[in-house]
Write a protein that holds these residues in place. Structure first.
Motif, PDB file in Angstrom:
ATOM      1  N   HIS A  19       0.933  -1.154  -0.001  1.00  0.00           N
ATOM      2  CA  HIS A  19      -0.049  -0.021  -0.062  1.00  0.00           C
ATOM      3  C   HIS A  19       1.004   1.174   0.059  1.00  0.00           C
ATOM      4  O   HIS A  19       0.604   2.407  -0.605  1.00  0.00           O
ATOM      5  CB  HIS A  19      -0.956  -0.090   1.213  1.00  0.00           C
ATOM      6  CG  HIS A  19      -2.058   0.954   1.014  1.00  0.00           C
ATOM      7  ND1 HIS A  19      -3.126   0.928   2.012  1.00  0.00           N
ATOM      8  CD2 HIS A  19      -2.210   1.980   0.407  1.00  0.00           C
ATOM      9  CE1 HIS A  19      -3.858   1.863   1.867  1.00  0.00           C
ATOM     10  NE2 HIS A  19      -3.425   2.638   0.838  1.00  0.00           N
ATOM     11  N   LYS A  33       2.476   1.897  -3.455  1.00  0.00           N
ATOM     12  CA  LYS A  33       1.460   2.429  -4.475  1.00  0.00           C
ATOM     13  C   LYS A  33       1.090   3.719  -4.229  1.00  0.00           C
ATOM     14  O   LYS A  33       0.875   4.521  -5.079  1.00  0.00           O
ATOM     15  CB  LYS A  33       0.060   1.616  -3.934  1.00  0.00           C
ATOM     16  CG  LYS A  33      -1.152   1.932  -4.977  1.00  0.00           C
ATOM     17  CD  LYS A  33      -2.416   0.944  -4.636  1.00  0.00           C
ATOM     18  CE  LYS A  33      -3.755   1.375  -5.357  1.00  0.00           C
ATOM     19  NZ  LYS A  33      -4.251   2.679  -5.072  1.00  0.00           N
ATOM     20  N   ILE A  34       1.131   4.305  -2.889  1.00  0.00           N
ATOM     21  CA  ILE A  34       0.870   5.820  -2.627  1.00  0.00           C
ATOM     22  C   ILE A  34       1.902   6.313  -3.350  1.00  0.00           C
ATOM     23  O   ILE A  34       1.649   7.326  -3.975  1.00  0.00           O
ATOM     24  CB  ILE A  34       0.800   5.945  -1.291  1.00  0.00           C
ATOM     25  CG1 ILE A  34      -0.646   5.516  -0.639  1.00  0.00           C
ATOM     26  CG2 ILE A  34       0.853   7.535  -0.854  1.00  0.00           C
ATOM     27  CD1 ILE A  34      -0.803   5.252   0.919  1.00  0.00           C
ATOM     28  N   GLU A  64       1.580   6.559  -7.222  1.00  0.00           N
ATOM     29  CA  GLU A  64       0.899   7.482  -7.511  1.00  0.00           C
ATOM     30  C   GLU A  64       1.042   8.969  -7.618  1.00  0.00           C
ATOM     31  O   GLU A  64       0.839   9.713  -8.383  1.00  0.00           O
ATOM     32  CB  GLU A  64      -0.669   7.182  -7.061  1.00  0.00           C
ATOM     33  CG  GLU A  64      -1.223   5.641  -7.450  1.00  0.00           C
ATOM     34  CD  GLU A  64      -2.563   5.368  -6.690  1.00  0.00           C
ATOM     35  OE1 GLU A  64      -2.943   4.163  -7.094  1.00  0.00           O
ATOM     36  OE2 GLU A  64      -2.937   5.986  -5.809  1.00  0.00           O
ATOM     37  N   GLU A  65       1.473   9.186  -6.203  1.00  0.00           N
ATOM     38  CA  GLU A  65       2.009  10.738  -6.212  1.00  0.00           C
ATOM     39  C   GLU A  65       3.234  11.148  -6.805  1.00  0.00           C
ATOM     40  O   GLU A  65       3.055  12.201  -7.512  1.00  0.00           O
ATOM     41  CB  GLU A  65       2.118  10.890  -4.404  1.00  0.00           C
ATOM     42  CG  GLU A  65       0.711  10.620  -3.687  1.00  0.00           C
ATOM     43  CD  GLU A  65      -0.209  11.688  -4.362  1.00  0.00           C
ATOM     44  OE1 GLU A  65      -0.115  12.534  -4.510  1.00  0.00           O
ATOM     45  OE2 GLU A  65      -1.689  11.240  -4.022  1.00  0.00           O
ATOM     46  N   ARG A 119       2.455  15.440  -0.125  1.00  0.00           N
ATOM     47  CA  ARG A 119       1.294  14.751  -0.607  1.00  0.00           C
ATOM     48  C   ARG A 119       1.303  13.226  -0.259  1.00  0.00           C
ATOM     49  O   ARG A 119       0.255  12.596   0.207  1.00  0.00           O
ATOM     50  CB  ARG A 119       1.144  14.814  -2.020  1.00  0.00           C
ATOM     51  CG  ARG A 119       0.656  16.052  -2.676  1.00  0.00           C
ATOM     52  CD  ARG A 119       0.049  16.144  -4.044  1.00  0.00           C
ATOM     53  NE  ARG A 119       0.804  15.219  -5.074  1.00  0.00           N
ATOM     54  CZ  ARG A 119       1.829  15.585  -5.872  1.00  0.00           C
ATOM     55  NH1 ARG A 119       2.253  16.671  -5.859  1.00  0.00           N
ATOM     56  NH2 ARG A 119       2.224  14.663  -6.659  1.00  0.00           N
ATOM     57  N   ILE A 120       2.445  12.522  -0.136  1.00  0.00           N
ATOM     58  CA  ILE A 120       2.952  11.253   0.114  1.00  0.00           C
ATOM     59  C   ILE A 120       2.479  11.070   1.853  1.00  0.00           C
ATOM     60  O   ILE A 120       1.821  10.235   1.885  1.00  0.00           O
ATOM     61  CB  ILE A 120       4.087  10.703  -0.267  1.00  0.00           C
ATOM     62  CG1 ILE A 120       4.379  10.680  -1.673  1.00  0.00           C
ATOM     63  CG2 ILE A 120       4.539   9.376   0.373  1.00  0.00           C
ATOM     64  CD1 ILE A 120       5.819  10.406  -2.135  1.00  0.00           C
ATOM     65  N   ARG A 137      -1.297  11.321   2.435  1.00  0.00           N
ATOM     66  CA  ARG A 137      -2.111  10.069   1.780  1.00  0.00           C
ATOM     67  C   ARG A 137      -1.806   8.972   2.561  1.00  0.00           C
ATOM     68  O   ARG A 137      -2.715   7.959   3.210  1.00  0.00           O
ATOM     69  CB  ARG A 137      -1.978   9.666   0.379  1.00  0.00           C
ATOM     70  CG  ARG A 137      -2.564  10.511  -0.518  1.00  0.00           C
ATOM     71  CD  ARG A 137      -2.814   9.821  -2.099  1.00  0.00           C
ATOM     72  NE  ARG A 137      -3.023   8.452  -1.798  1.00  0.00           N
ATOM     73  CZ  ARG A 137      -3.007   7.809  -3.058  1.00  0.00           C
ATOM     74  NH1 ARG A 137      -2.344   8.354  -3.998  1.00  0.00           N
ATOM     75  NH2 ARG A 137      -3.395   6.480  -3.091  1.00  0.00           N
ATOM     76  N   ILE A 138      -0.674   8.672   3.458  1.00  0.00           N
ATOM     77  CA  ILE A 138      -0.214   7.618   4.380  1.00  0.00           C
ATOM     78  C   ILE A 138      -1.104   7.994   5.553  1.00  0.00           C
ATOM     79  O   ILE A 138      -1.882   6.996   5.985  1.00  0.00           O
ATOM     80  CB  ILE A 138       1.105   7.687   4.861  1.00  0.00           C
ATOM     81  CG1 ILE A 138       2.004   7.216   3.448  1.00  0.00           C
ATOM     82  CG2 ILE A 138       1.506   6.823   5.961  1.00  0.00           C
ATOM     83  CD1 ILE A 138       3.304   7.470   3.576  1.00  0.00           C
ATOM     84  N   GLU A 142      -5.089   7.234   4.502  1.00  0.00           N
ATOM     85  CA  GLU A 142      -5.301   5.866   4.106  1.00  0.00           C
ATOM     86  C   GLU A 142      -4.975   4.663   5.098  1.00  0.00           C
ATOM     87  O   GLU A 142      -5.369   3.552   4.979  1.00  0.00           O
ATOM     88  CB  GLU A 142      -5.032   5.556   2.585  1.00  0.00           C
ATOM     89  CG  GLU A 142      -5.284   6.488   1.617  1.00  0.00           C
ATOM     90  CD  GLU A 142      -4.816   6.298   0.131  1.00  0.00           C
ATOM     91  OE1 GLU A 142      -4.447   5.106  -0.045  1.00  0.00           O
ATOM     92  OE2 GLU A 142      -4.879   7.362  -0.522  1.00  0.00           O
TER      93      GLU A 142
END
Length: 118
Positions: A55, A58-59, A62-63, A77-78, A81-82, A85
């Motif tokens: 996971h 993946k983050i 994507e970022e 941004r990373i 999201r961590i 999510e």
């Protein structure tokens, strides 16, 4: 408390302030460290009781695919999201390195490091 490290995630991306950086792109390396309670996972042997490094990867992928002028921006941004999510993460650190940056000198990489906690 424990730590999960996902190190040297290699990605080709298009970040930078110079127009050629966003057109040509370059190689990046990302490291992520998250602190969480790993005691339950160490007993249960169950993925739901830990931070899934798939996971995290993946983050990051994507970022990093979203162009930014500054490495600080993509790093934030990373981090965001961590925390958004993966609720069990208590603290995290993210380093984003631009390899062979286009600066006037023989420089292996430039790196930013961001840390945050809940």
């Amino acid at each position: 408390m424990g730590k999960v490290l996902v190190e040297n995630i290699r990605i080709y991306a298009h970040h930078g302030c110079l127009p050629e950086e966003t057109i040509i792109g370059c190689q990046y390396s990302v490291d992520v460290s998250v602190k969480t309670d790993l005691s339950k996972a160490s007993l249960s042997d169950d993925l739901v009781d830990t931070v899934d490094y798939v996971h995290i990867n993946k983050i990051v992928k994507e970022e990093m695919a979203v162009p930014s002028k500054l490495l600080e921006h993509v790093g934030k941004r990373i981090l965001d999201r961590i925390f958004s999510e993966i609720p069990m993460v208590k603290k995290t650190a993210v380093s984003v390195s631009k390899l062979n940056p286009p600066i006037n000198g023989d420089v292996e990489k430039v790196t930013i490091v961001l840390k945050s906690s809940r």
